[in-house]
Design a protein around this motif. Sequence first.
Motif, mmCIF file in Angstrom:
data_model
loop_
_atom_site.group_PDB
_atom_site.id
_atom_site.type_symbol
_atom_site.label_atom_id
_atom_site.label_comp_id
_atom_site.label_asym_id
_atom_site.label_seq_id
_atom_site.Cartn_x
_atom_site.Cartn_y
_atom_site.Cartn_z
ATOM 1 N N LEU A 1 -1.049 20.572 53.201
ATOM 2 C CA LEU A 1 0.328 20.437 53.676
ATOM 3 C C LEU A 1 0.372 20.603 55.187
ATOM 4 N N ASP A 2 1.370 19.976 55.815
ATOM 5 C CA ASP A 2 1.677 20.239 57.214
ATOM 6 C C ASP A 2 2.907 21.130 57.344
ATOM 7 N N ASP A 3 3.935 20.861 56.532
ATOM 8 C CA ASP A 3 5.185 21.614 56.607
ATOM 9 C C ASP A 3 5.694 21.842 55.190
ATOM 10 N N ALA A 4 6.978 22.122 55.020
ATOM 11 C CA ALA A 4 7.427 22.613 53.713
ATOM 12 C C ALA A 4 8.743 22.003 53.240
ATOM 13 N N TRP A 5 9.049 20.779 53.678
ATOM 14 C CA TRP A 5 10.352 20.179 53.374
ATOM 15 C C TRP A 5 10.179 19.106 52.295
ATOM 16 N N MET A 6 10.118 19.534 51.039
ATOM 17 C CA MET A 6 9.770 18.626 49.952
ATOM 18 C C MET A 6 10.775 17.493 49.774
ATOM 19 N N ARG A 7 12.036 17.710 50.106
ATOM 20 C CA ARG A 7 13.010 16.628 49.992
ATOM 21 C C ARG A 7 12.568 15.419 50.828
ATOM 22 N N ASP A 8 11.935 15.689 51.958
ATOM 23 C CA ASP A 8 11.616 14.620 52.897
ATOM 24 C C ASP A 8 10.200 14.087 52.742
ATOM 25 N N ILE B 1 18.862 24.305 51.660
ATOM 26 C CA ILE B 1 18.331 24.367 50.294
ATOM 27 C C ILE B 1 18.020 22.980 49.741
ATOM 28 N N HIS B 2 18.881 22.015 50.011
ATOM 29 C CA HIS B 2 18.617 20.657 49.535
ATOM 30 C C HIS B 2 17.345 20.098 50.158
ATOM 31 N N CYS B 3 17.086 20.476 51.400
ATOM 32 C CA CYS B 3 15.939 19.951 52.146
ATOM 33 C C CYS B 3 14.597 20.420 51.583
ATOM 34 N N ILE B 4 14.589 21.534 50.863
ATOM 35 C CA ILE B 4 13.307 22.074 50.403
ATOM 36 C C ILE B 4 13.097 21.864 48.907
ATOM 37 N N THR B 5 13.985 21.124 48.258
ATOM 38 C CA THR B 5 13.888 20.852 46.820
ATOM 39 C C THR B 5 13.891 19.351 46.592
ATOM 40 N N GLN B 6 13.252 18.943 45.494
ATOM 41 C CA GLN B 6 13.257 17.530 45.108
ATOM 42 C C GLN B 6 13.230 17.435 43.593
#
Length: 339
Positions: A79-86, A329-334
Amino acid sequence: MTFRMPPEWAPHERTWMAWPGPNPTFTNEEELAEARAAWASVARAVRRFEPVTMVVGPGQLDSARALLGPDVELVERELDDAWMRDIGPTFVKNANGELAAVDWVFNGWGAQDWARWEHDSKIARHVADLAGVPVLPSPLVNEGGAIHVDGEGTVLLTDTVQLGAGRNPEWTREEVEAEIHAKLGTTKAIWLPHGLAGDYGLYGTQGHVDIVAAFAKPGVVVVHSQQDPAHPDHERSRLYVDLLRGRTDAKGRTLEIVEIPAPTVLKDEEGDWVDYSYINHYLCNGGVVLCGFDDPNDEIAAGIFRRLFPERIVTLVDARAIFAGGGGIHCITQQQPKV
């Protein structure tokens, strides 16, 4: 066969997330610890309603397990970062109920100077493989936080994301819409000109729609409402309401606009305008996980969401450490839809 992105309120198989690791977003151990605690709080809140799978970078399984507990599934990937939505895929279904995963091009939110995406650009395919579904590749630079659908043909977009110079400088509006519709099964795009003011600072996405406006059900849109004239988002949020009110969706319904008052806090500790927003919530099976800010308006927002979703349990989770990194919260969930 045509695929369609189900709305977020449709049943989920599970939620996917990514664990924060050392990277430019979290500049020191204290910030990283705060981020991990916040991500874990969201994961545990979602886990009350549905399974959660957390993608964790190599060597970080122990730190994740210690905060997440035994009920969250962990899988190890670079991983590079932690924003699963994106960075994750956008899941879509066809008429036979078969699932597929749209793999947009990810380039660090418009190739921003601080961003790294060597590994994150591959996460959508990793998640699709773990979910056991085929990949639908797209040439469009796009992120999951930059789209919001009603599941009945309508999608919300913003000019400064899909048409931004850092993402798709050679694409016309018509070409973007054609690709979005082809991958999401939508037929009508409603464009907003930009996102919230704070989203254009360091770690900003340059205008994601999921912090501005979101469908709550077909024909109903919740919209960020900054009610303090001192904040630059006061004028922006009035513009969004004016642009959306009176618009029709793909089915010809006139949109009902529900304004969600912004938190009362206007600036962060550094004196920068905050883009704290309750719009960046997450719907899971039987629940609404809502951003909290230790603010008097937290309960006002929660009350509005309880009225919008009377069959769901609304849970407030402190999202200030998440917003400090550039999202909510939306940004870190998918979501992975149920088949």
